[in-house]
Design a protein around this motif. Structure first.
Motif, PDB file in Angstrom:
ATOM      1  N   TYR A  63       0.832  -1.194   0.000  1.00  0.00           N
ATOM      2  CA  TYR A  63       0.000   0.000   0.000  1.00  0.00           C
ATOM      3  C   TYR A  63       0.874   1.254   0.000  1.00  0.00           C
ATOM      4  O   TYR A  63       1.820   1.355   0.778  1.00  0.00           O
ATOM      5  CB  TYR A  63      -0.903   0.000   1.240  1.00  0.00           C
ATOM      6  N   TYR A  64       0.512   2.200  -0.859  1.00  0.00           N
ATOM      7  CA  TYR A  64       1.255   3.456  -1.018  1.00  0.00           C
ATOM      8  C   TYR A  64       0.259   4.586  -0.798  1.00  0.00           C
ATOM      9  O   TYR A  64      -0.672   4.764  -1.594  1.00  0.00           O
ATOM     10  CB  TYR A  64       1.874   3.521  -2.416  1.00  0.00           C
ATOM     11  N   ILE A  65       0.429   5.325   0.288  1.00  0.00           N
ATOM     12  CA  ILE A  65      -0.556   6.324   0.694  1.00  0.00           C
ATOM     13  C   ILE A  65       0.108   7.697   0.759  1.00  0.00           C
ATOM     14  O   ILE A  65       1.125   7.872   1.431  1.00  0.00           O
ATOM     15  CB  ILE A  65      -1.166   5.940   2.061  1.00  0.00           C
ATOM     16  N   ARG A  66      -0.467   8.651   0.040  1.00  0.00           N
ATOM     17  CA  ARG A  66       0.039  10.040  -0.037  1.00  0.00           C
ATOM     18  C   ARG A  66       1.514  10.072  -0.458  1.00  0.00           C
ATOM     19  O   ARG A  66       2.324  10.794   0.120  1.00  0.00           O
ATOM     20  CB  ARG A  66      -0.162  10.778   1.280  1.00  0.00           C
ATOM     21  N   TRP A  85      -2.377   2.200  -4.646  1.00  0.00           N
ATOM     22  CA  TRP A  85      -1.872   3.571  -4.577  1.00  0.00           C
ATOM     23  C   TRP A  85      -3.047   4.493  -4.236  1.00  0.00           C
ATOM     24  O   TRP A  85      -4.029   4.523  -4.967  1.00  0.00           O
ATOM     25  CB  TRP A  85      -1.271   3.932  -5.935  1.00  0.00           C
ATOM     26  N   ARG A  86      -2.933   5.242  -3.140  1.00  0.00           N
ATOM     27  CA  ARG A  86      -4.042   6.104  -2.701  1.00  0.00           C
ATOM     28  C   ARG A  86      -3.557   7.521  -2.415  1.00  0.00           C
ATOM     29  O   ARG A  86      -2.540   7.716  -1.748  1.00  0.00           O
ATOM     30  CB  ARG A  86      -4.668   5.549  -1.420  1.00  0.00           C
ATOM     31  N   ASN A  87      -4.310   8.486  -2.910  1.00  0.00           N
ATOM     32  CA  ASN A  87      -4.079   9.906  -2.604  1.00  0.00           C
ATOM     33  C   ASN A  87      -2.650  10.338  -2.923  1.00  0.00           C
ATOM     34  O   ASN A  87      -2.031  11.066  -2.164  1.00  0.00           O
ATOM     35  CB  ASN A  87      -4.392  10.206  -1.133  1.00  0.00           C
ATOM     36  N   GLY A  88      -2.114   9.864  -4.041  1.00  0.00           N
ATOM     37  CA  GLY A  88      -0.736  10.169  -4.392  1.00  0.00           C
ATOM     38  C   GLY A  88      -0.611  10.934  -5.698  1.00  0.00           C
ATOM     39  O   GLY A  88      -1.595  11.223  -6.379  1.00  0.00           O
ATOM     40  N   VAL A  89       0.635  11.239  -6.057  1.00  0.00           N
ATOM     41  CA  VAL A  89       0.941  11.957  -7.294  1.00  0.00           C
ATOM     42  C   VAL A  89       2.025  11.188  -8.040  1.00  0.00           C
ATOM     43  O   VAL A  89       3.061  10.843  -7.460  1.00  0.00           O
ATOM     44  CB  VAL A  89       1.413  13.402  -7.005  1.00  0.00           C
ATOM     45  N   VAL A  90       1.776  10.934  -9.318  1.00  0.00           N
ATOM     46  CA  VAL A  90       2.752  10.320 -10.217  1.00  0.00           C
ATOM     47  C   VAL A  90       2.963  11.338 -11.336  1.00  0.00           C
ATOM     48  O   VAL A  90       2.087  11.536 -12.167  1.00  0.00           O
ATOM     49  CB  VAL A  90       2.241   8.970 -10.777  1.00  0.00           C
ATOM     50  N   TRP A  91       4.125  12.008 -11.350  1.00  0.00           N
ATOM     51  CA  TRP A  91       4.294  13.181 -12.211  1.00  0.00           C
ATOM     52  C   TRP A  91       5.645  13.189 -12.915  1.00  0.00           C
ATOM     53  O   TRP A  91       6.678  12.969 -12.289  1.00  0.00           O
ATOM     54  CB  TRP A  91       4.180  14.447 -11.360  1.00  0.00           C
ATOM     55  N   GLY A  92       5.616  13.444 -14.218  1.00  0.00           N
ATOM     56  CA  GLY A  92       6.843  13.686 -14.969  1.00  0.00           C
ATOM     57  C   GLY A  92       7.699  12.461 -15.221  1.00  0.00           C
ATOM     58  O   GLY A  92       8.900  12.582 -15.474  1.00  0.00           O
ATOM     59  N   ILE A 107      -5.653   2.278  -8.164  1.00  0.00           N
ATOM     60  CA  ILE A 107      -5.271   3.663  -7.903  1.00  0.00           C
ATOM     61  C   ILE A 107      -6.518   4.466  -7.573  1.00  0.00           C
ATOM     62  O   ILE A 107      -7.473   4.475  -8.349  1.00  0.00           O
ATOM     63  CB  ILE A 107      -4.528   4.251  -9.120  1.00  0.00           C
ATOM     64  N   HIS A 108      -6.494   5.142  -6.425  1.00  0.00           N
ATOM     65  CA  HIS A 108      -7.636   5.936  -5.968  1.00  0.00           C
ATOM     66  C   HIS A 108      -7.207   7.362  -5.636  1.00  0.00           C
ATOM     67  O   HIS A 108      -6.148   7.565  -5.043  1.00  0.00           O
ATOM     68  CB  HIS A 108      -8.239   5.336  -4.691  1.00  0.00           C
ATOM     69  N   ASN A 109      -8.046   8.313  -5.992  1.00  0.00           N
ATOM     70  CA  ASN A 109      -7.885   9.716  -5.572  1.00  0.00           C
ATOM     71  C   ASN A 109      -6.479  10.245  -5.809  1.00  0.00           C
ATOM     72  O   ASN A 109      -5.878  10.850  -4.934  1.00  0.00           O
ATOM     73  CB  ASN A 109      -8.239   9.874  -4.090  1.00  0.00           C
ATOM     74  N   VAL A 131      -6.048  -3.249 -14.112  1.00  0.00           N
ATOM     75  CA  VAL A 131      -5.852  -1.846 -13.740  1.00  0.00           C
ATOM     76  C   VAL A 131      -7.208  -1.367 -13.262  1.00  0.00           C
ATOM     77  O   VAL A 131      -8.195  -1.458 -13.991  1.00  0.00           O
ATOM     78  CB  VAL A 131      -5.386  -1.000 -14.947  1.00  0.00           C
ATOM     79  N   ALA A 132      -7.267  -0.901 -12.028  1.00  0.00           N
ATOM     80  CA  ALA A 132      -8.539  -0.432 -11.485  1.00  0.00           C
ATOM     81  C   ALA A 132      -8.298   0.858 -10.711  1.00  0.00           C
ATOM     82  O   ALA A 132      -7.185   1.129 -10.265  1.00  0.00           O
ATOM     83  CB  ALA A 132      -9.143  -1.484 -10.555  1.00  0.00           C
ATOM     84  N   GLY A 133      -9.340   1.628 -10.565  1.00  0.00           N
ATOM     85  CA  GLY A 133      -9.219   2.851  -9.788  1.00  0.00           C
ATOM     86  C   GLY A 133     -10.430   3.738  -9.963  1.00  0.00           C
ATOM     87  O   GLY A 133     -11.285   3.489 -10.805  1.00  0.00           O
ATOM     88  N   ASN A 134     -10.463   4.774  -9.149  1.00  0.00           N
ATOM     89  CA  ASN A 134     -11.543   5.758  -9.291  1.00  0.00           C
ATOM     90  C   ASN A 134     -11.106   7.097  -8.723  1.00  0.00           C
ATOM     91  O   ASN A 134     -10.143   7.186  -7.956  1.00  0.00           O
ATOM     92  CB  ASN A 134     -12.833   5.273  -8.622  1.00  0.00           C
ATOM     93  N   HIS A 135     -11.795   8.127  -9.145  1.00  0.00           N
ATOM     94  CA  HIS A 135     -11.575   9.495  -8.677  1.00  0.00           C
ATOM     95  C   HIS A 135     -10.137   9.951  -8.885  1.00  0.00           C
ATOM     96  O   HIS A 135      -9.537  10.578  -8.013  1.00  0.00           O
ATOM     97  CB  HIS A 135     -11.987   9.636  -7.205  1.00  0.00           C
ATOM     98  N   ASN A 136      -9.590   9.649 -10.054  1.00  0.00           N
ATOM     99  CA  ASN A 136      -8.232  10.073 -10.374  1.00  0.00           C
ATOM    100  C   ASN A 136      -8.276  11.233 -11.366  1.00  0.00           C
ATOM    101  O   ASN A 136      -9.216  11.370 -12.137  1.00  0.00           O
ATOM    102  CB  ASN A 136      -7.438   8.915 -10.983  1.00  0.00           C
ATOM    103  N   LEU A 137      -7.216  12.029 -11.362  1.00  0.00           N
ATOM    104  CA  LEU A 137      -7.056  13.104 -12.330  1.00  0.00           C
ATOM    105  C   LEU A 137      -5.909  12.718 -13.249  1.00  0.00           C
ATOM    106  O   LEU A 137      -4.798  12.456 -12.777  1.00  0.00           O
ATOM    107  CB  LEU A 137      -6.739  14.437 -11.631  1.00  0.00           C
ATOM    108  N   TYR A 138      -6.175  12.664 -14.555  1.00  0.00           N
ATOM    109  CA  TYR A 138      -5.157  12.311 -15.536  1.00  0.00           C
ATOM    110  C   TYR A 138      -4.783  13.555 -16.327  1.00  0.00           C
ATOM    111  O   TYR A 138      -5.655  14.222 -16.882  1.00  0.00           O
ATOM    112  CB  TYR A 138      -5.684  11.235 -16.487  1.00  0.00           C
TER     113      TYR A 138
END
Length: 167
Positions: A63-66, A85-92, A107-109, A131-138
């Motif tokens: 589990y990876y949180i924030r 993966w929850r409430n995190g950022v994957v960037w660049g 992946i959530h939120n 691959v599953a998830g919800n409430h993500n911003l792409y």
């Protein structure tokens, strides 16, 4: 601080560990879990790794949180593993989520980003799991694709947008 080779932190055959408030910069891979289950990574930052910021091999569930995965070869890379993966950022990263053989992600939120014509939000091996998830911003920039899955024969399956993948 690492020097772009090796794993900054390598967990092997362990269970139930929790890591909090750490920062890894410039490693080959940031956190590498091998047969390590039910581990928690909370408020972690991994940046500028030549390989994956977070990678898992034969790991039932971690589990990876924030957490932050930034400016690395790939953000998340499960291989025969499940990464939550929850409430995190994957960037660049060159590949935000690189799902290998038998790997799966939930992946959530979270915020996931891809920049450039060779970048992908999701890249899947032909034998990848789910691959599953919800409430993500792409966030896609500069002709980056949303999803690419390797095919056993012929070309890869490419989807430029989330809406294309969902059809």
């Amino acid at each position: 601080r690492q020097t772009t080779s090796g794993n900054a932190i390598h967990l092997q055959r362990t269970a139930g560990l929790e890591f909090r408030n750490m920062k890894v910069i410039n490693a080959g891979q940031g956190f590498y879990s091998e047969e390590a289950s039910d581990c928690y990574f909370v408020d972690m930052q991994v940046e500028s790794c030549s390989g994956a910021a977070y990678a898992a091999f034969k790991t039932p569930t971690n589990y990876y949180i924030r957490c932050l995965a930034r400016s690395s070869g790939s953000g998340l890379s499960p291989n025969s593993s499940l990464m939550v993966w929850r409430n995190g950022v994957v960037w660049g990263n060159a590949k935000s989520v690189d799902v290998q053989s038998g790997g799966s992600v939930i992946i959530h939120n979270s915020v996931l980003n891809a920049v450039g014509s060779n970048a992908r939000i999701y890249t899947l091996a032909s034998s990848a799991g789910t691959v599953a998830g919800n409430h993500n911003l792409y966030v896609r920039e500069g002709d980056a694709l949303f999803y690419q899955k390797a095919s056993i024969a012929g070309g890869n399956d490419l989807y430029p947008r989330l809406a294309d993948w969902q059809q």
